[in-house]
Every structure is written in C-alpha cells, then in structure tokens.
Design a protein around this motif. Structure first.
Motif, PDB file in Angstrom:
ATOM      1  N   VAL A   1       0.811  -1.225   0.000  1.00 10.60           N
ATOM      2  CA  VAL A   1       0.000   0.000   0.000  1.00 10.60           C
ATOM      3  C   VAL A   1       0.839   1.268   0.000  1.00 10.60           C
ATOM      4  N   HIS A   2       2.127   1.177   0.321  1.00 12.55           N
ATOM      5  CA  HIS A   2       2.959   2.375   0.475  1.00 12.55           C
ATOM      6  C   HIS A   2       2.917   3.251  -0.773  1.00 12.55           C
ATOM      7  N   GLY A   3       2.619   4.525  -0.563  1.00 17.04           N
ATOM      8  CA  GLY A   3       2.578   5.476  -1.665  1.00 17.04           C
ATOM      9  C   GLY A   3       1.376   5.328  -2.569  1.00 17.04           C
ATOM     10  N   GLY A   4       0.402   4.525  -2.163  1.00 14.16           N
ATOM     11  CA  GLY A   4      -0.767   4.279  -3.003  1.00 14.16           C
ATOM     12  C   GLY A   4      -1.767   5.429  -2.981  1.00 14.16           C
TER      13      GLY A   4
ATOM     14  N   PRO B   1     -10.658   2.508  -4.199  1.00  8.96           N
ATOM     15  CA  PRO B   1     -11.626   1.630  -3.535  1.00  8.96           C
ATOM     16  C   PRO B   1     -11.003   0.282  -3.186  1.00  8.96           C
ATOM     17  N   VAL B   2     -11.565  -0.352  -2.171  1.00  8.13           N
ATOM     18  CA  VAL B   2     -11.154  -1.697  -1.776  1.00  8.13           C
ATOM     19  C   VAL B   2     -12.273  -2.641  -2.212  1.00  8.13           C
ATOM     20  N   PRO B   3     -12.086  -3.399  -3.287  1.00  3.70           N
ATOM     21  CA  PRO B   3     -13.187  -4.200  -3.838  1.00  3.70           C
ATOM     22  C   PRO B   3     -13.802  -5.176  -2.852  1.00  3.70           C
ATOM     23  N   THR B   4     -13.008  -5.727  -1.955  1.00  2.00           N
ATOM     24  CA  THR B   4     -13.511  -6.710  -1.006  1.00  2.00           C
ATOM     25  C   THR B   4     -14.167  -6.082   0.219  1.00  2.00           C
ATOM     26  N   CYS B   5     -14.031  -4.784   0.396  1.00  2.00           N
ATOM     27  CA  CYS B   5     -14.706  -4.023   1.456  1.00  2.00           C
ATOM     28  C   CYS B   5     -15.302  -2.784   0.791  1.00  2.00           C
ATOM     29  N   PRO B   6     -16.442  -2.912   0.138  1.00  2.00           N
ATOM     30  CA  PRO B   6     -16.954  -1.864  -0.744  1.00  2.00           C
ATOM     31  C   PRO B   6     -17.135  -0.487  -0.104  1.00  2.00           C
ATOM     32  N   LYS B   7     -17.276  -0.427   1.208  1.00  2.00           N
ATOM     33  CA  LYS B   7     -17.471   0.877   1.858  1.00  2.00           C
ATOM     34  C   LYS B   7     -16.155   1.564   2.190  1.00  2.00           C
ATOM     35  N   TRP B   8     -15.035   0.908   1.932  1.00  2.00           N
ATOM     36  CA  TRP B   8     -13.737   1.430   2.339  1.00  2.00           C
ATOM     37  C   TRP B   8     -12.899   1.906   1.162  1.00  2.00           C
ATOM     38  N   THR B   9     -12.087   2.924   1.444  1.00  2.00           N
ATOM     39  CA  THR B   9     -10.995   3.309   0.546  1.00  2.00           C
ATOM     40  C   THR B   9      -9.706   2.664   1.062  1.00  2.00           C
ATOM     41  N   LEU B  10      -8.631   2.804   0.281  1.00  2.00           N
ATOM     42  CA  LEU B  10      -7.354   2.273   0.727  1.00  2.00           C
ATOM     43  C   LEU B  10      -6.918   2.950   2.024  1.00  2.00           C
ATOM     44  N   ALA B  11      -7.188   4.245   2.152  1.00  2.00           N
ATOM     45  CA  ALA B  11      -6.849   4.947   3.388  1.00  2.00           C
ATOM     46  C   ALA B  11      -7.611   4.378   4.580  1.00  2.00           C
ATOM     47  N   ASP B  12      -8.885   4.031   4.388  1.00  2.00           N
ATOM     48  CA  ASP B  12      -9.670   3.422   5.467  1.00  2.00           C
ATOM     49  C   ASP B  12      -9.054   2.095   5.903  1.00  2.00           C
ATOM     50  N   LEU B  13      -8.632   1.309   4.921  1.00  2.00           N
ATOM     51  CA  LEU B  13      -8.038   0.012   5.217  1.00  2.00           C
ATOM     52  C   LEU B  13      -6.746   0.167   6.015  1.00  2.00           C
ATOM     53  N   VAL B  14      -5.881   1.050   5.565  1.00  2.00           N
ATOM     54  CA  VAL B  14      -4.620   1.297   6.276  1.00  2.00           C
ATOM     55  C   VAL B  14      -4.894   1.786   7.696  1.00  2.00           C
TER      56      VAL B  14
ATOM     57  N   PRO C   1      -5.624   7.494  14.230  1.00  2.00           N
ATOM     58  CA  PRO C   1      -5.813   7.368  12.781  1.00  2.00           C
ATOM     59  C   PRO C   1      -4.487   7.363  12.039  1.00  2.00           C
ATOM     60  N   GLY C   2      -4.513   6.779  10.860  1.00  2.00           N
ATOM     61  CA  GLY C   2      -3.310   6.703  10.051  1.00  2.00           C
ATOM     62  C   GLY C   2      -2.955   8.029   9.404  1.00  2.00           C
ATOM     63  N   PRO C   3      -1.712   8.168   8.906  1.00  2.00           N
ATOM     64  CA  PRO C   3      -1.295   9.404   8.232  1.00  2.00           C
ATOM     65  C   PRO C   3      -2.117   9.645   6.972  1.00  2.00           C
ATOM     66  N   THR C   4      -2.347  10.889   6.654  1.00  2.00           N
ATOM     67  CA  THR C   4      -3.059  11.217   5.419  1.00  2.00           C
ATOM     68  C   THR C   4      -2.151  11.095   4.203  1.00  2.00           C
ATOM     69  N   ASP C   5      -0.849  11.201   4.406  1.00  2.00           N
ATOM     70  CA  ASP C   5       0.120  11.087   3.327  1.00  2.00           C
ATOM     71  C   ASP C   5       0.514   9.621   3.168  1.00  2.00           C
ATOM     72  N   SER C   6       0.189   9.024   2.025  1.00  2.00           N
ATOM     73  CA  SER C   6       0.451   7.599   1.842  1.00  2.00           C
ATOM     74  C   SER C   6       1.947   7.281   1.796  1.00  2.00           C
TER      75      SER C   6
ATOM     76  N   ASP D   1      -7.376  -7.894   1.361  1.00  2.00           N
ATOM     77  CA  ASP D   1      -8.055  -6.673   0.904  1.00  2.00           C
ATOM     78  C   ASP D   1      -7.082  -5.745   0.183  1.00  2.00           C
ATOM     79  N   ALA D   2      -5.891  -5.596   0.748  1.00  2.00           N
ATOM     80  CA  ALA D   2      -4.888  -4.724   0.124  1.00  2.00           C
ATOM     81  C   ALA D   2      -4.473  -5.257  -1.238  1.00  2.00           C
ATOM     82  N   ALA D   3      -4.287  -6.570  -1.331  1.00  2.00           N
ATOM     83  CA  ALA D   3      -3.909  -7.162  -2.612  1.00  2.00           C
ATOM     84  C   ALA D   3      -4.975  -6.899  -3.665  1.00  2.00           C
ATOM     85  N   ALA D   4      -6.239  -7.009  -3.274  1.00  2.00           N
ATOM     86  CA  ALA D   4      -7.327  -6.742  -4.216  1.00  2.00           C
ATOM     87  C   ALA D   4      -7.351  -5.278  -4.635  1.00  2.00           C
ATOM     88  N   ALA D   5      -7.046  -4.389  -3.692  1.00  2.00           N
ATOM     89  CA  ALA D   5      -7.104  -2.958  -3.985  1.00  2.00           C
ATOM     90  C   ALA D   5      -5.985  -2.495  -4.903  1.00  2.00           C
TER      91      ALA D   5
END
Length: 259
Positions: A21-24, A29-42, A72-77, A131-135
């Motif tokens: 996910v670094h720098g992503g 979107p995260v296909p396996t968690c439709p309500k989440w973005t990559l930032a939500d997952l991280v 919460p995680g950093p906003t900067d990927s 989830d990350a692999a799918a995203a």
C-alpha cells in the motif's frame, strides 16, 4: 502456533501489507470491502494493532481507555509503510511484556485474553492483506500454516459466545437444530466442524460426516469463508453436500462491512 509465533507472523504480514500500500492512492476503492478506501483500510489495520498493544501492554481489564486512544493513520500515503511497521512492532513489544495468563479484556466471552488477541491480530493481518492485494492488484499468497491459524481465528471468533451475544442478527440467522459444516485444509493440518444449535454455534476440531464440506488449500479456504473470494471463483476448492447451507453461512460472515 504460540503467542510469540503469532506475533512474528503479524510483523511479517504487516510488512508485506505495508509494502503493497505504500505510496498508493488513498482514495482507491477496496473491492472486497466496498465501503472502504485504501486509506480506510490502512487506518483500520494500523490503529487496531495500536489499540490491542494498549490493551495488552497496559494489562487492561476494561477496554474503554484503549478504544478512546484510537490513532488514525497518516493522510500522506508516503508515510504508510513506516506507520504500519511501527504499529506491528509496538504490538509485538506489548505481547513480549506479558504472559499468556495475564488478565486482559477480550470480547470472546471466554476470558481468553492474551492468546485471543495474538491470534486475532494474525487473523486481521491475513484477511486485510487480502483486501490490500485486491485494492492494488497484486497476487495474494499465504503460507499454509499461517492460513490455518487465520482460519482458526475466524471460525473461533465467529462461534464465540461474545460474538453470538453482541450480534443479534447473526445469532438469529445462525440458530439451527444441528446442521453441520465441515472445513478442511489440504496443504497443512486443519479440520473444523461447525454445528448450528438453537442457542449457540459449536466449533469442534474433528473429522466427521457433515451436511456440507469444503476442502482445499488454506489460503483459498480462508478467502472464501471470510468473503474475500466468491466460492464460484475458488476453482481449487472441493464442495460436497448442501450448497445452500454453506451459502447461508458465508452470507452472514458480515465482517466485510462491520469489521
């Protein structure tokens, strides 16, 4: 696997997750968690590890303080890799500071404490790295022994008294009169039988005839029962018995939206 081995696997799996996910794109979107973005997952993965580190390291028997400390995680990927690997290392240090019988709150209803959380973090790392692999569009691999541990975590948590009592919709859907499901990994030792009773779901480690059985490689079995891969796309799994019963079970594995 013991607590130390679980945490070693958490650190390793989190490192893989962090590399993916670094720098992503934080908004991807995260296909396996439709309500989440990559930032939500991280955010979820890193913050959960830190909360569990607070619970365990602080020997907390009441969880509100740890929940209130959600970070919460950093906003900067570009900061994600360091933040994630630091969180996993923090969790490992927390577990290194306690024994398996150190009193720590957990939601299972069985006072499982430290062993519960070590396995739960491994299950989280394995499922959410899928989830990350799918995203990000990369291949998902998982060592058979680690996949077995993650399946054990998923099934044991889903059949726990705490989950039944705190998820009334799940309990209503899972009430039964003895229907059985058998899950079997073929690349590492692992067999589970789930039995639906009126007042609970019983999990046993056994080889026995069941109403429906699903068997195959651990990584693919994990993806199917955690709803990260549709059964129709899991070509290596072998299904025998009542497909509708299995579909009903998987339909109510609702951590896809609630985790």
């Amino acid at each position: 696997m013991d607590t130390s081995a679980y945490l070693d696997a958490v650190v390793e799996r989190t490192r893989t997750f962090a590399d993916w996910v670094h720098g992503g794109d934080a908004t991807a979107p995260v296909p396996t968690c439709p309500k989440w973005t990559l930032a939500d997952l991280v955010d979820h993965v890193g913050a959960t590890q830190r909360m569990v580190a607070m619970l365990v390291g602080g020997r907390m028997t009441e969880p509100s303080e740890a929940f209130a400390g959600y970070v919460p995680g950093p906003t900067d990927s570009a900061e994600w890799r360091t933040w994630l690997t630091d969180g996993a290392a923090e969790a490992k240090r927390a577990f290194d500071s306690v024994a398996d019988d150190t009193p720590v709150w957990d939601p299972s209803g069985a006072d499982a404490g430290v062993p519960f959380w070590s396995r739960r973090l491994l299950g989280e790392a394995c499922v959410h790295s899928a989830d990350a692999a799918a995203a990000v569009g990369t291949r998902y691999d998982l060592a058979p022994e680690v996949a077995v541990a993650a399946i054990e975590d998923w099934l044991d948590t889903m059949t726990s008294r705490g989950y039944w009592e705190n998820r009334p919709a799940f309990a209503d859907a899972m009430r039964g009169d003895g229907q059985t499901l058998h899950f079997h990994t073929t690349d590492a030792p692992g067999e589970w039988v789930v039995r639906r009773e009126p007042d609970r779901v019983v999990l046993e480690h056994a080889h026995t005839k069941a109403d429906v059985a699903l068997r195959g490689a651990g990584a693919e079995l994990l993806l199917v029962i955690s709803r990260r891969r549709p059964l129709a796309a899991a070509s290596t799994l072998e299904l025998q018995g009542d497909r509708a019963l299995l579909d009903h079970w998987i339909e109510h594995m609702d951590w896809v939206t609630d985790d």
